[in-house]
Scaffold this motif. Structure first.
Motif, mmCIF file in Angstrom:
data_model
loop_
_atom_site.group_PDB
_atom_site.id
_atom_site.type_symbol
_atom_site.label_atom_id
_atom_site.label_comp_id
_atom_site.label_asym_id
_atom_site.label_seq_id
_atom_site.Cartn_x
_atom_site.Cartn_y
_atom_site.Cartn_z
ATOM 1 N N ALA A 129 0.853 -1.198 0.000
ATOM 2 C CA ALA A 129 0.000 0.000 0.000
ATOM 3 C C ALA A 129 0.884 1.241 0.000
ATOM 4 O O ALA A 129 1.749 1.406 0.862
ATOM 5 N N ARG A 130 0.678 2.095 -0.979
ATOM 6 C CA ARG A 130 1.379 3.367 -1.063
ATOM 7 C C ARG A 130 0.353 4.473 -1.287
ATOM 8 O O ARG A 130 -0.808 4.204 -1.604
ATOM 9 N N ALA A 131 0.785 5.716 -1.146
ATOM 10 C CA ALA A 131 -0.141 6.841 -1.307
ATOM 11 C C ALA A 131 -0.731 6.862 -2.711
ATOM 12 O O ALA A 131 -1.904 7.201 -2.899
ATOM 13 N N ARG A 132 0.063 6.455 -3.713
ATOM 14 C CA ARG A 132 -0.384 6.552 -5.105
ATOM 15 C C ARG A 132 -1.063 5.288 -5.618
ATOM 16 O O ARG A 132 -1.772 5.329 -6.618
ATOM 17 N N ALA A 133 -0.826 4.177 -4.953
ATOM 18 C CA ALA A 133 -1.417 2.925 -5.450
ATOM 19 C C ALA A 133 -1.317 1.841 -4.387
ATOM 20 O O ALA A 133 -0.441 1.874 -3.523
ATOM 21 N N THR A 134 -2.236 0.893 -4.461
ATOM 22 C CA THR A 134 -2.198 -0.310 -3.630
ATOM 23 C C THR A 134 -2.262 -1.515 -4.560
ATOM 24 O O THR A 134 -3.194 -1.640 -5.361
ATOM 25 N N VAL A 135 -1.258 -2.372 -4.465
ATOM 26 C CA VAL A 135 -1.153 -3.511 -5.383
ATOM 27 C C VAL A 135 -0.971 -4.783 -4.567
ATOM 28 O O VAL A 135 -0.226 -4.806 -3.588
ATOM 29 N N THR A 136 -1.672 -5.842 -4.979
ATOM 30 C CA THR A 136 -1.513 -7.158 -4.358
ATOM 31 C C THR A 136 -0.755 -8.068 -5.310
ATOM 32 O O THR A 136 -1.187 -8.291 -6.446
ATOM 33 N N PHE A 137 0.387 -8.558 -4.854
ATOM 34 C CA PHE A 137 1.225 -9.444 -5.663
ATOM 35 C C PHE A 137 1.087 -10.883 -5.176
ATOM 36 O O PHE A 137 1.006 -11.124 -3.965
ATOM 37 N N PRO A 138 1.076 -11.866 -6.078
ATOM 38 C CA PRO A 138 1.100 -13.269 -5.637
ATOM 39 C C PRO A 138 2.458 -13.606 -5.049
ATOM 40 O O PRO A 138 3.490 -13.089 -5.488
ATOM 41 N N ALA A 139 2.490 -14.459 -4.034
ATOM 42 C CA ALA A 139 3.754 -14.822 -3.383
ATOM 43 C C ALA A 139 3.665 -16.239 -2.837
ATOM 44 O O ALA A 139 3.980 -16.495 -1.681
ATOM 45 N N ASP A 140 3.229 -17.162 -3.673
ATOM 46 C CA ASP A 140 3.054 -18.555 -3.255
ATOM 47 C C ASP A 140 4.326 -19.332 -3.600
ATOM 48 O O ASP A 140 4.419 -19.970 -4.656
ATOM 49 N N CYS A 141 5.302 -19.253 -2.719
ATOM 50 C CA CYS A 141 6.568 -19.927 -2.979
ATOM 51 C C CYS A 141 6.992 -20.741 -1.764
ATOM 52 O O CYS A 141 6.488 -20.556 -0.655
ATOM 53 N N MET A 142 7.922 -21.667 -1.982
ATOM 54 C CA MET A 142 8.564 -22.378 -0.888
ATOM 55 C C MET A 142 9.768 -21.568 -0.432
ATOM 56 O O MET A 142 10.538 -21.068 -1.260
ATOM 57 N N ILE A 143 9.931 -21.430 0.868
ATOM 58 C CA ILE A 143 11.101 -20.740 1.400
ATOM 59 C C ILE A 143 12.062 -21.775 1.970
ATOM 60 O O ILE A 143 11.676 -22.604 2.801
ATOM 61 N N VAL A 144 13.279 -21.734 1.485
ATOM 62 C CA VAL A 144 14.335 -22.606 1.984
ATOM 63 C C VAL A 144 15.419 -21.718 2.575
ATOM 64 O O VAL A 144 15.960 -20.840 1.894
ATOM 65 N N ALA A 145 15.710 -21.919 3.853
ATOM 66 C CA ALA A 145 16.729 -21.128 4.542
ATOM 67 C C ALA A 145 17.902 -22.012 4.909
ATOM 68 O O ALA A 145 17.735 -23.202 5.205
ATOM 69 N N ALA A 146 19.090 -21.428 4.889
ATOM 70 C CA ALA A 146 20.298 -22.144 5.304
ATOM 71 C C ALA A 146 21.020 -21.296 6.340
ATOM 72 O O ALA A 146 21.100 -20.076 6.201
ATOM 73 N N MET A 147 21.527 -21.941 7.362
ATOM 74 C CA MET A 147 22.188 -21.195 8.429
ATOM 75 C C MET A 147 23.228 -22.063 9.121
ATOM 76 O O MET A 147 23.101 -23.287 9.171
ATOM 77 N N ASN A 148 24.250 -21.389 9.617
ATOM 78 C CA ASN A 148 25.239 -22.062 10.455
ATOM 79 C C ASN A 148 24.769 -21.952 11.900
ATOM 80 O O ASN A 148 24.225 -20.915 12.300
ATOM 81 N N PRO A 149 24.955 -22.983 12.714
ATOM 82 C CA PRO A 149 24.522 -22.886 14.105
ATOM 83 C C PRO A 149 25.342 -21.846 14.857
ATOM 84 O O PRO A 149 26.464 -21.525 14.481
ATOM 85 N N ALA A 150 24.756 -21.287 15.911
ATOM 86 C CA ALA A 150 25.483 -20.327 16.735
ATOM 87 C C ALA A 150 26.723 -20.986 17.330
ATOM 88 O O ALA A 150 26.786 -22.211 17.497
#
Length: 469
Positions: free
Chosen positions: A341-362
């Motif tokens: 949502a912005r002052a000039r326009a409000t747009v809805t985008f599709p975002a149906d994706c799988m999220i894969v995260a990689a991390m090193n342990p603390a």
């Protein structure tokens, strides 16, 4: 360029109209272009909330028309107004060049209105050549749904334009070729769709990854149910390689998904080929801003989570992402959409994706207990509980000794795993009678009534929840 023989002038009373379109995310809105020519001191203006690229079309149009054998608009003692409607919709892009030029020629009597409902798009070079533009597919789909029978696009945009069926696609190389076609002087051939799709070679096949059988099994489960996944372990254990191999076990996109995903990438200017037939893979750097991740701007543009729609969004070095960026993922993780949502326009985008995260342990194994505690707390602060709860599978990727790796043989290829994933997704659709069903999107009621869990499976899940939190 020598002037060519032109058809006799047509009485238009200085007015003409044609149709173009404005891409908006994965869709487009039709735009009516009108031209009005009146006698008077020369002026040439484009109105209707144009951006800089549309305003600068005046010079490109004037030169292209002159090199196509017609009198330049700038040589006329006329007041020229080109209007784009609806006037409150921001008009962006150079694809308006061709319809603006044609509309002027219609108003000046050099060209008759097309007898069929046609959509025009393309950027003009100064010599009248048509250049490739972005956002063609959503424009063609919008025209098709509005009952248009033909579209005219630059040759470089033909492959994506042909994805929309039941609409004739023509690809003039120059403005003059297009004018001659509309005037009936030299008819352009209709472009035909190539039905043979050659799948690109896999960058990383599962067969080439030795060891890490638990992680590979987790990839298959995640792909089957479209679950989000976290891979954690020490550096150098293959987390990034496993994540990149995931797209190889995902089934190809359906026809509807091809249209949607290709339209998104075309509008964003991220389309390197004619169409996208396989799930996309996006891997933004951990310094990416939250706007670049989920979309935004004064006139909202798609972010990485939308460009990964129906594919994989890989977040390497997960805890290093800015906390605000990670929190911005809450809505797409939950609702599979992003609303900007912005002052000039409000747009809805599709975002149906799988999220894969990689991390090193603390660094909890540090000899200094205080250092270990600080490292663990810092990592925990970066990943909030709401985000962690939305990441379904947490899989450890341990270090495997080199002598063990050397003795291992190749495992199953991605093609075999992909077939099992496809069968699992088909079973999910049969169980729920929903063509878009996936295990990750099951509601509480569907999980209880349609999952087919046995009593033993329920008992095992409850025990795991109790003991492992």
């Amino acid at each position: 360029m020598a002037a060519r023989t032109s058809p006799p002038k047509i009485e238009t009373h200085g007015y003409g109209t044609l149709t173009a379109a404005q891409p908006l995310g994965a869709t487009a809105e039709l735009v009516t272009i009108e031209a009005d020519l009146t006698r008077g001191l020369h002026s040439f203006s484009i109105v209707g909330l144009p951006d800089k690229a549309v305003e600068e079309a005046r010079d490109r149009i004037a030169a292209a028309i002159r090199h196509s054998g017609f009198k330049s608009p700038k040589a006329e003692n006329r007041r020229i107004i080109l209007s784009l409607s609806p006037a409150d919709l921001k008009k962006e892009g150079s694809h308006y060049d061709v319809p603006l030029a044609l509309c002027y020629l219609v108003a000046s009597g050099e060209l008759a209105l097309p007898t069929t409902k046609s959509l025009f798009a393309g950027e003009l070079a100064l010599d009248g050549m048509l250049r490739t533009v972005r956002g063609i597919l959503p424009q063609v789909v919008a025209a098709q749904r509005a009952g248009f029978t033909s579209v005219f696009v630059p040759p470089g945009n033909v492959p994506e334009a042909l994805l929309a069926r039941d609409v004739a696609v023509y690809a003039p190389h120059t403005l003059r070729e297009l004018i001659d076609h509309l005037a009936g002087v030299a008819v352009l051939p209709r472009m035909e769709r190539d039905e043979t799709v050659v799948p690109p070679p896999l960058a990383i096949d599962l067969a080439h990854i030795k060891g890490q059988e638990s992680a590979k099994r987790a990839l298959e489960i995640a792909a089957a149910g479209r679950h989000n996944l976290v891979l954690y372990g020490p550096p150098g254990t293959g987390k990034t390689m496993l994540a990149r191999a995931l797209v190889g076990v995902l089934p190809p996109l359906t026809d509807d998904e091809v249209l949607e995903v290709t339209a998104i990438h075309s509008t964003a200017g991220a389309l390197s080929e004619g169409a996208i037939f396989h799930p996309p893979f996006r891997s933004p750097h951990h310094t990416v801003s939250h706007t670049a991740m989920v979309g935004g701007g004064a006139y909202p543009k798609a972010g990485e989570v939308t460009l990964a729609h129906k594919g994989v969004l890989f977040l390497d070095e997960f805890p290093e992402f800015d906390a605000r960026t990670l929190e911005a993922l809450r809505q797409p993780l939950e609702d599979r959409i992003v609303t900007v949502a912005r002052a000039r326009a409000t747009v809805t985008f599709p975002a149906d994706c799988m999220i894969v995260a990689a991390m090193n342990p603390a660094d909890t194994l540090s000899a200094d207990a205080e250092v270990a505690v600080r490292a663990a707390l810092k990592q925990a602060r970066k990943i909030s509980r709401p985000i962690a709860d939305r990441l379904d599978l947490w899989i450890e990727v341990p270090h495997v000794p080199h002598e063990v790796l050397a003795g291992l043989s190749e495992g199953e290829p991605s093609s075999v795993v992909r077939e099992r994933v496809r069968n699992a997704r088909e079973q999910a659709r049969i169980r729920t009678k929903d063509p878009n069903a996936s295990n990750a999107r099951l509601s509480a009621r569907a999980l209880e009534h349609d999952s087919g869990f046995t009593e033993a499976a329920n008992t095992a899940l409850l025990a795991a929840a109790t003991k492992l939190d």
